[in-house]
Motif scaffolding. Structure first.
Motif, PDB file in Angstrom:
ATOM      1  N   SER A  67     -25.364   6.410  -7.899  1.00 23.29           N
ATOM      2  CA  SER A  67     -25.969   7.714  -7.338  1.00 23.29           C
ATOM      3  C   SER A  67     -26.925   7.266  -6.306  1.00 23.29           C
ATOM      4  O   SER A  67     -27.190   7.976  -5.306  1.00 23.29           O
ATOM      5  N   PHE A  68     -27.868   6.303  -6.675  1.00 24.59           N
ATOM      6  CA  PHE A  68     -28.966   5.830  -5.497  1.00 24.59           C
ATOM      7  C   PHE A  68     -28.343   5.608  -4.415  1.00 24.59           C
ATOM      8  O   PHE A  68     -28.825   5.895  -3.372  1.00 24.59           O
ATOM      9  N   SER A  69     -27.008   4.831  -4.420  1.00 23.72           N
ATOM     10  CA  SER A  69     -26.444   4.347  -3.128  1.00 23.72           C
ATOM     11  C   SER A  69     -26.102   5.790  -2.116  1.00 23.72           C
ATOM     12  O   SER A  69     -26.273   5.411  -1.012  1.00 23.72           O
ATOM     13  N   TYR A  70     -25.432   6.663  -2.860  1.00 22.82           N
ATOM     14  CA  TYR A  70     -24.963   7.798  -2.147  1.00 22.82           C
ATOM     15  C   TYR A  70     -26.162   8.481  -1.682  1.00 22.82           C
ATOM     16  O   TYR A  70     -26.322   9.218  -0.503  1.00 22.82           O
ATOM     17  N   LEU A  71     -27.393   8.741  -2.482  1.00 26.33           N
ATOM     18  CA  LEU A  71     -28.575   9.214  -2.066  1.00 26.33           C
ATOM     19  C   LEU A  71     -29.074   8.769  -0.980  1.00 26.33           C
ATOM     20  O   LEU A  71     -29.672   9.337   0.182  1.00 26.33           O
ATOM     21  N   ILE A  72     -29.233   7.164  -0.875  1.00 19.75           N
ATOM     22  CA  ILE A  72     -29.673   6.588   0.457  1.00 19.75           C
ATOM     23  C   ILE A  72     -28.836   6.784   1.597  1.00 19.75           C
ATOM     24  O   ILE A  72     -29.397   6.920   2.748  1.00 19.75           O
ATOM     25  N   ILE A  73     -27.471   6.814   1.671  1.00 19.21           N
ATOM     26  CA  ILE A  73     -26.774   7.115   2.542  1.00 19.21           C
ATOM     27  C   ILE A  73     -26.619   8.441   3.132  1.00 19.21           C
ATOM     28  O   ILE A  73     -26.945   8.615   4.466  1.00 19.21           O
ATOM     29  N   GLU A  74     -26.782   9.262   2.084  1.00 16.69           N
ATOM     30  CA  GLU A  74     -27.209  10.624   2.554  1.00 16.69           C
ATOM     31  C   GLU A  74     -28.335  10.856   3.383  1.00 16.69           C
ATOM     32  O   GLU A  74     -28.392  11.640   4.462  1.00 16.69           O
ATOM     33  N   LYS A  75     -29.417  10.221   2.888  1.00 19.87           N
ATOM     34  CA  LYS A  75     -30.780  10.458   3.496  1.00 19.87           C
ATOM     35  C   LYS A  75     -30.677   9.559   5.051  1.00 19.87           C
ATOM     36  O   LYS A  75     -31.249  10.338   5.943  1.00 19.87           O
ATOM     37  N   LEU A  76     -29.968   8.440   5.341  1.00 17.54           N
ATOM     38  CA  LEU A  76     -29.766   7.906   6.453  1.00 17.54           C
ATOM     39  C   LEU A  76     -28.916   8.646   7.423  1.00 17.54           C
ATOM     40  O   LEU A  76     -29.328   8.740   8.701  1.00 17.54           O
ATOM     41  N   THR A  77     -27.775   9.400   6.993  1.00 21.80           N
ATOM     42  CA  THR A  77     -26.997   9.869   7.723  1.00 21.80           C
ATOM     43  C   THR A  77     -26.882  11.315   7.995  1.00 21.80           C
ATOM     44  O   THR A  77     -26.584  11.911   9.010  1.00 21.80           O
ATOM     45  N   GLY A  78     -27.580  11.843   6.919  1.00 15.24           N
ATOM     46  CA  GLY A  78     -27.328  13.574   6.986  1.00 15.24           C
ATOM     47  C   GLY A  78     -25.920  13.924   6.203  1.00 15.24           C
ATOM     48  O   GLY A  78     -25.535  14.953   6.120  1.00 15.24           O
ATOM     49  N   PHE A  79     -24.939  12.893   6.070  1.00 18.05           N
ATOM     50  CA  PHE A  79     -23.772  13.176   5.665  1.00 18.05           C
ATOM     51  C   PHE A  79     -23.593  13.824   4.128  1.00 18.05           C
ATOM     52  O   PHE A  79     -24.553  13.157   3.349  1.00 18.05           O
ATOM     53  N   SER A  80     -22.663  14.650   3.906  1.00 14.32           N
ATOM     54  CA  SER A  80     -22.622  15.146   2.297  1.00 14.32           C
ATOM     55  C   SER A  80     -21.695  13.910   1.653  1.00 14.32           C
ATOM     56  O   SER A  80     -21.151  12.789   2.598  1.00 14.32           O
ATOM     57  N   ARG A  81     -21.582  13.686   0.415  1.00 13.58           N
ATOM     58  CA  ARG A  81     -20.980  12.900  -0.022  1.00 13.58           C
ATOM     59  C   ARG A  81     -19.352  12.760   0.243  1.00 13.58           C
ATOM     60  O   ARG A  81     -18.759  11.647   0.464  1.00 13.58           O
ATOM     61  N   THR A  82     -18.764  14.190   0.569  1.00 16.60           N
ATOM     62  CA  THR A  82     -17.208  13.963   1.062  1.00 16.60           C
ATOM     63  C   THR A  82     -17.350  13.359   2.513  1.00 16.60           C
ATOM     64  O   THR A  82     -16.402  12.565   2.706  1.00 16.60           O
ATOM     65  N   GLU A  83     -18.103  13.593   3.426  1.00 18.97           N
ATOM     66  CA  GLU A  83     -18.389  13.058   4.506  1.00 18.97           C
ATOM     67  C   GLU A  83     -18.681  11.653   4.436  1.00 18.97           C
ATOM     68  O   GLU A  83     -17.803  10.781   5.288  1.00 18.97           O
ATOM     69  N   ILE A  84     -19.110  11.118   3.642  1.00 16.04           N
ATOM     70  CA  ILE A  84     -19.435   9.651   3.373  1.00 16.04           C
ATOM     71  C   ILE A  84     -18.198   8.821   3.139  1.00 16.04           C
ATOM     72  O   ILE A  84     -17.996   7.885   3.599  1.00 16.04           O
ATOM     73  N   ILE A  85     -17.594   9.524   2.251  1.00  9.76           N
ATOM     74  CA  ILE A  85     -16.141   8.864   1.756  1.00  9.76           C
ATOM     75  C   ILE A  85     -15.124   8.903   3.104  1.00  9.76           C
ATOM     76  O   ILE A  85     -14.624   8.019   3.456  1.00  9.76           O
ATOM     77  N   VAL A  86     -15.106  10.037   3.794  1.00  8.07           N
ATOM     78  CA  VAL A  86     -14.284  10.012   5.146  1.00  8.07           C
ATOM     79  C   VAL A  86     -14.630   8.836   5.960  1.00  8.07           C
ATOM     80  O   VAL A  86     -13.721   8.597   6.847  1.00  8.07           O
ATOM     81  N   ASN A  87     -16.105   8.939   6.115  1.00  4.68           N
ATOM     82  CA  ASN A  87     -16.467   8.149   7.115  1.00  4.68           C
ATOM     83  C   ASN A  87     -17.175   6.632   6.755  1.00  4.68           C
ATOM     84  O   ASN A  87     -17.525   5.779   7.388  1.00  4.68           O
ATOM     85  N   LYS A  88     -16.170   6.321   5.570  1.00  7.71           N
ATOM     86  CA  LYS A  88     -16.536   5.231   4.781  1.00  7.71           C
ATOM     87  C   LYS A  88     -16.513   3.614   5.950  1.00  7.71           C
ATOM     88  O   LYS A  88     -17.362   2.875   5.625  1.00  7.71           O
TER      89      LYS A  88
END
Length: 282
Positions: A23-44
């Motif tokens: 959960s921390f890892s996704y929250l950090i990446i969301e904060k850095l990129t503004g991406f949603s969790r789905t967008e993080i997976i798509v843009n992995k």
């Protein structure tokens, strides 16, 4: 991006539960990129800049020192809204959302109510109630100017209207104002309970908002109830979040002070957590 997530998982392994680290890892990446969790997976396969990697390392080091993720990110969610948080205010918790939901569920949301939140901290209760009761006039007290500054920033962030006052409720102000609803989540953790508090709370959240003396655990409840007795309208309601160990004592205090329809409720975990009391008709 997936490489950064794997790095966070590796660095924090064993320090937190695996699900929490993920959960921390996704929250950090969301904060850095503004991406949603789905967008993080798509843009992995997206690569981070050196600057972004430096921010990630800074976040990891803070997590290793038990700094709460909400303070690291500078924000958290509460009752569908986003709030700025820092070490001058408590991190809003799910149990407090249950208190807001109780108020929401048993009061007329379109009425012109006067609502007071005592010990507002980040302003999460007051601002959420203004959001849910758009015609209400909402006022909030806190003793900490730093907390009030954070609360004011949250009013601006959520574009809602709440009036804040620096007030020590243990030395209650003289006022002729009357409210329909008074709510408070005051300090209620006793000093002897410190040993059971997690390090991320004990070392970083404001003790002013947490602790009460062992010999007077209902200190704030008594002061607030006495204030409410004189400043609630007839049939006005007083709501508290409470220490689960003092549910019965809080009910007895309110009953002894002349409140009626006193109700004690449990939270989602089955602990005594909330009390509502009503002022009688004159």
């Amino acid at each position: 991006m997936q490489t950064a997530i794997n790095h966070i998982l590796s660095e924090l392994k064993g320090l937190y539960p695996d699900t929490e680290i993920k959960s921390f890892s996704y929250l950090i990446i969301e904060k850095l990129t503004g991406f949603s969790r789905t967008e993080i997976i798509v843009n992995k396969n997206t690569l981070f800049s050196d600057e972004q990697h430096h921010v990630i390392e800074t976040f990891i080091e803070k997590l290793k020192k038990n700094v709460p993720i909400q303070y690291i990110l500078g924000e958290t969610e509460f009752f569908g809204l986003t709030f700025n948080v820092n070490e001058s205010v408590l991190i809003p918790r799910p149990e407090t959302e249950e208190l807001v939901e109780w108020i929401r569920s048993e009061n007329n949301r379109s009425a012109d109510l006067n609502i007071l939140d005592i010990g507002t901290g980040s302003g999460c209760i007051a601002i959420s109630l203004k959001h849910e009761f758009p015609n209400a006039s909402v006022h909030a007290f806190d003793i900490s100017e730093q907390a009030l500054n954070t609360a004011r920033s949250n009013v601006e962030r959520n574009k809602l209207d709440v009036t804040f006052s620096r007030t020590n409720i243990l030395n209650a102000p003289k006022t002729e104002q009357r409210w329909d609803i008074i709510v408070s989540n005051p300090p209620y953790v006793t000093e002897q309970e410190k040993s059971s508090i997690l390090p991320n709370v004990l070392e970083h959240e404001p003790h002013l908002a947490l602790f009460v003396p062992d010999n007077d655990p209902l200190l704030f409840y008594r002061s607030i109830a006495l204030f409410a007795k004189h400043h609630l309208k007839p049939q006005g309601k007083l709501y508290f979040e409470i220490n689960r160990s003092f549910g019965v004592e809080t009910v007895e205090l309110l009953t002894d002070l002349g409140f009626c329809n006193v109700e004690l409720r449990k939270d989602i975990s089955g602990n005594d957590r909330m009390v509502r009391a009503v002022t009688p008709n004159p």
